[in-house]
Design a protein around this motif. Sequence first.
Motif, short mmCIF file in Angstrom:
data_model
loop_
_atom_site.label_atom_id
_atom_site.label_comp_id
_atom_site.label_asym_id
_atom_site.label_seq_id
_atom_site.Cartn_x
_atom_site.Cartn_y
_atom_site.Cartn_z
N TYR A 418 0.85 -1.32 -0.09
CA TYR A 418 0.05 -0.09 0.02
C TYR A 418 1.09 1.29 0.03
O TYR A 418 0.61 2.12 -0.69
N ASP A 419 1.99 1.16 0.79
CA ASP A 419 2.88 2.54 1.02
C ASP A 419 3.51 2.77 -0.33
O ASP A 419 3.27 3.95 -0.74
N GLU A 420 3.74 1.96 -0.99
CA GLU A 420 4.34 1.97 -2.40
C GLU A 420 3.34 2.70 -3.62
O GLU A 420 3.71 3.85 -4.20
N VAL A 421 2.29 2.29 -3.47
CA VAL A 421 1.14 2.78 -4.36
C VAL A 421 0.60 3.89 -3.93
O VAL A 421 0.44 4.78 -5.03
N ALA A 422 0.52 4.18 -2.68
CA ALA A 422 -0.08 5.32 -2.53
C ALA A 422 0.78 6.44 -2.32
O ALA A 422 0.21 7.93 -2.84
N HIS A 423 1.90 6.33 -2.52
CA HIS A 423 2.98 7.44 -2.69
C HIS A 423 2.63 7.99 -4.23
O HIS A 423 2.72 9.28 -4.35
N HIS A 424 2.57 7.18 -5.26
CA HIS A 424 2.29 7.53 -6.65
C HIS A 424 0.89 7.91 -7.30
O HIS A 424 0.81 8.51 -8.05
N SER A 425 0.04 7.19 -6.46
CA SER A 425 -1.37 7.27 -6.87
C SER A 425 -2.23 8.04 -5.88
O SER A 425 -3.24 8.53 -6.30
N GLY A 426 -1.94 8.01 -4.67
CA GLY A 426 -2.53 8.91 -3.66
C GLY A 426 -3.23 7.94 -2.82
O GLY A 426 -3.67 6.82 -3.17
N PRO A 427 -3.28 8.34 -1.44
CA PRO A 427 -3.81 7.43 -0.37
C PRO A 427 -5.12 7.05 -0.73
O PRO A 427 -5.58 5.78 -0.06
N TYR A 428 -5.94 7.82 -1.05
CA TYR A 428 -7.32 7.19 -1.39
C TYR A 428 -7.81 7.01 -2.84
O TYR A 428 -8.94 7.00 -3.24
N SER A 429 -6.67 6.76 -3.62
CA SER A 429 -7.02 6.56 -5.18
C SER A 429 -7.76 5.17 -5.19
O SER A 429 -7.42 4.38 -4.28
N ARG A 430 -8.37 4.81 -6.46
CA ARG A 430 -8.80 3.40 -6.69
C ARG A 430 -7.55 2.42 -6.64
O ARG A 430 -7.98 1.20 -6.18
N ASP A 431 -6.53 2.84 -7.38
CA ASP A 431 -5.46 2.02 -7.36
C ASP A 431 -4.96 1.53 -6.01
O ASP A 431 -4.80 0.17 -5.58
N ALA A 432 -4.87 2.14 -4.91
CA ALA A 432 -4.55 2.05 -3.54
C ALA A 432 -5.68 1.14 -2.87
O ALA A 432 -5.40 0.25 -2.18
N GLU A 433 -6.87 1.41 -3.09
CA GLU A 433 -8.12 0.58 -2.51
C GLU A 433 -7.90 -0.68 -3.03
O GLU A 433 -8.31 -1.69 -2.33
N LYS A 434 -7.70 -1.12 -4.49
CA LYS A 434 -7.49 -2.39 -4.79
C LYS A 434 -6.37 -2.98 -3.94
O LYS A 434 -6.24 -4.38 -3.62
N VAL A 435 -5.05 -2.50 -3.58
CA VAL A 435 -4.13 -3.01 -3.18
C VAL A 435 -4.58 -3.56 -1.52
O VAL A 435 -4.22 -4.40 -0.83
N LEU A 436 -5.40 -2.35 -0.86
CA LEU A 436 -6.13 -2.87 0.55
C LEU A 436 -6.73 -4.09 0.57
O LEU A 436 -6.59 -4.82 1.34
N GLY A 437 -7.60 -4.33 -0.59
CA GLY A 437 -8.22 -5.60 -1.00
C GLY A 437 -7.41 -6.84 -0.88
O GLY A 437 -7.79 -7.88 -0.32
N ARG A 438 -6.34 -6.62 -1.74
CA ARG A 438 -5.39 -7.88 -1.79
C ARG A 438 -4.62 -7.76 -0.37
O ARG A 438 -4.29 -9.29 -0.14
N LEU A 439 -4.33 -7.02 0.20
CA LEU A 439 -3.78 -6.97 1.53
C LEU A 439 -4.70 -8.03 2.50
O LEU A 439 -4.30 -8.71 3.32
N ASP A 440 -5.98 -7.50 2.48
CA ASP A 440 -7.08 -8.24 3.01
C ASP A 440 -7.11 -9.58 3.13
O ASP A 440 -7.18 -10.43 3.86
N ARG A 441 -7.01 -10.02 1.80
CA ARG A 441 -7.04 -11.46 1.54
C ARG A 441 -5.65 -12.02 2.05
O ARG A 441 -5.84 -13.24 2.41
N SER A 442 -4.63 -11.69 2.03
CA SER A 442 -3.36 -11.99 2.68
C SER A 442 -3.59 -12.31 4.40
O SER A 442 -3.23 -13.26 4.89
N LEU A 443 -4.30 -11.31 4.89
CA LEU A 443 -4.48 -11.65 6.14
C LEU A 443 -5.48 -12.86 6.68
O LEU A 443 -5.35 -13.66 7.32
N ALA A 444 -6.56 -12.99 5.51
CA ALA A 444 -7.51 -13.98 5.72
C ALA A 444 -6.41 -15.40 5.47
O ALA A 444 -6.83 -16.15 6.24
#
Length: 717
Positions: A418-444
């Motif tokens: 998330y940190d890498e993507v948010a730097h360049h796409s923005g913390p609330y960008s659509r791109d960053a949101e997709k990364v959060l979803g994939r991180l959630d799957r890793s937690l699961a």
Amino acid sequence: MRDRRWRRLGSTVLRSIAVWAVSTVTMLVLAGILPDFRIQSADGESATRITVAAAVGAGGFGLLSALVWPILVRAFLLVPALVLGLLVFFLNGSLLLVVLRFNPSGRGEVAPETAVVVAAVMSAVASATGAALAVRDDDAYRRRLYRLADRRRTEELGEGGPSTPGTVFLQLDGVGHDVLLDAVGRGLMPTVATWLGRSEGESKEESKGESKGRRDGDREGERGAGRPTHRLTLWRTDWSSQTGASQLGILHGSNHDIPAFRWYEKESREVMVCNRPTSAAELQRRAIERTGDGGLLTLDGASRGNLFSGGADQLALVLSVAARRGKENRSRAGYFAYFSDPANAVRTAMSFVADVGREIGESTRARLRRQRPRVKRGGLYPFIRAFATVVERDVVVAAVIGDMLAGRAAVYADLVAYDEVAHHSGPYSRDAEKVLGRLDRSLALIAKVAEHAPRAYRIVVLSDHGQSPGETFRARYGLALGELVRAGCGLPVPRKAQRTHSGAEARATVRAALHRPVEEGGEQHRPSRRRSEPIVLASGNLGLVSFPDVPHRMSREEIDERHPALLSTLANHPGIGFVLVRSERHGGLVLGAHGVEIPVDELEENPGPLADFGPAAAAAVRRTHSFPHVADIMVNSSYEPQDGEVLAFEEQIGSHGGLGGAQGEAFLMSPLDLPPPCEEGAELVGAEQVHRVLRRWLREAAGPQIPLPARRDQRAA
């Protein structure tokens, strides 16, 4: 016991036969589709002979992959990970060429480029088939994951495993407290929502208010979302709100003398950078020397994907040991543990390529829409991003799974996607949101594996900082901080920067300070060349100015004597919130616009320019002022509380490293069966305090412990 072993053997054999059959069919289909791939002679063969050739080829490819692949991966461990990911396809294709060349049942042939495609598809299909069959059998599922664990270590634990619970600390790098709540409320992170007992649709304001009200509580979730298993706590970072300072404090109990992500040290004449291996090793050594113990993970711990080891003996992708040569560097072993499975290698490589394409598509979309703010995302960045979001994530998650199946007491892992993507796409960008979803799957996935581990595990999720949105300082004002500093010193700046409003004002301020008439044209004042030029470094929205020819930290009086217009140029600039300098009269001194000057010891009573930065800002600034390596001039960008935006001195539209907004608000999410991290009404402030909380939890889980001193190899790191 013997019957159970026979059942396991029978299940494994049947599953292997099924995978072999599916691989055979896959090879037959590919041979019929691809023009450059055939498994028969040019004159044609019978259907039976073709099927036998495909079966032998599929079996040979699977067997060769199982036997040869681990050796190849170990041989390529010295290759950079980014290159290794790209080599996966070609290595698999080479194995297929060997199989077809020596296939006794047919005279197949394939073009080299087609072999890469065929091998990739066959590995992916075989992996998917094996996983689908294994997931129905808990024992088989566990054995599949067992390959990632240290088997000798598992055997030492015995059948029952340890009686005390282990703890897994998962760091979601750069995910701020509000970002997490927003993602939960919008249904982007269902696993986290379940743990917190939250339902989709809760607004960020409702969730944040409820979270703050529960900082020490374990009340049951409302809105019918189910009973929570975790509590969410906000913790405030230090002034240097970045991974180096936060993670060193969390893992080693001290982040003293870390003024920023990068800074200049006058005695050694070197620039320290937290993500540089030599710097990370030195910072870890200093922390160990200051605290006297090896770190949070000295007792049966594992460190995965971190900047620092935390005293762990089991390491993978740990930067502070990356500069070592020889057998002492165990960090690369994490790559071998993951890529030794060819199916893992192919799956990760394919995801890597897909993420590169995703980034190119998203950046092109932002450029065509003339999205603002926006930074350049070309060059090697798509590959760097894909490494962080795919390769590093997969390797780290696999290493954590191995640690849990090995029954280790404490695991700390950093997921940086998330940190890498948010730097360049923005913390609330659509791109960053997709990364959060994939991180959630890793937690699961990690939570699922915990059910198969030889001991109970408590999963703690935390972040090291947040990110604040906003355009860059250069985009807003047309010149970089370094160019503004040079203009304030009367040094030459590029013509483009000269023509900006900020550059013109700085030149006028210099002329006025030197009692020279303000000229519209003509030559600019240029100081004597006998003094060296300042070094200007940026860490998000925090800037550091150092004068390398002066061996000590310069005072405000010395700076005014040398460059009489510099401090007023910086303090009065609309893009700068405040400036910190040392004063011979007042000690530390905070400078603001319109001549505001406040000693650091008086900031609680009169915060002045720090008023908008929050109640913890004064203490953070005062602490940093006491560091031996604080810069001659510390510059924090302006902050707009209404929209939470700062101005990054780097080319980032989501930044962190200084004060202002969400970057200083991290989170700590802990199971309810652990004691609350702080008392009711109290705040958790600083990474060192977080370390004390995590240390207390580990101590209470395993009984009384004595912190272990660092081993010799850790002290030499």
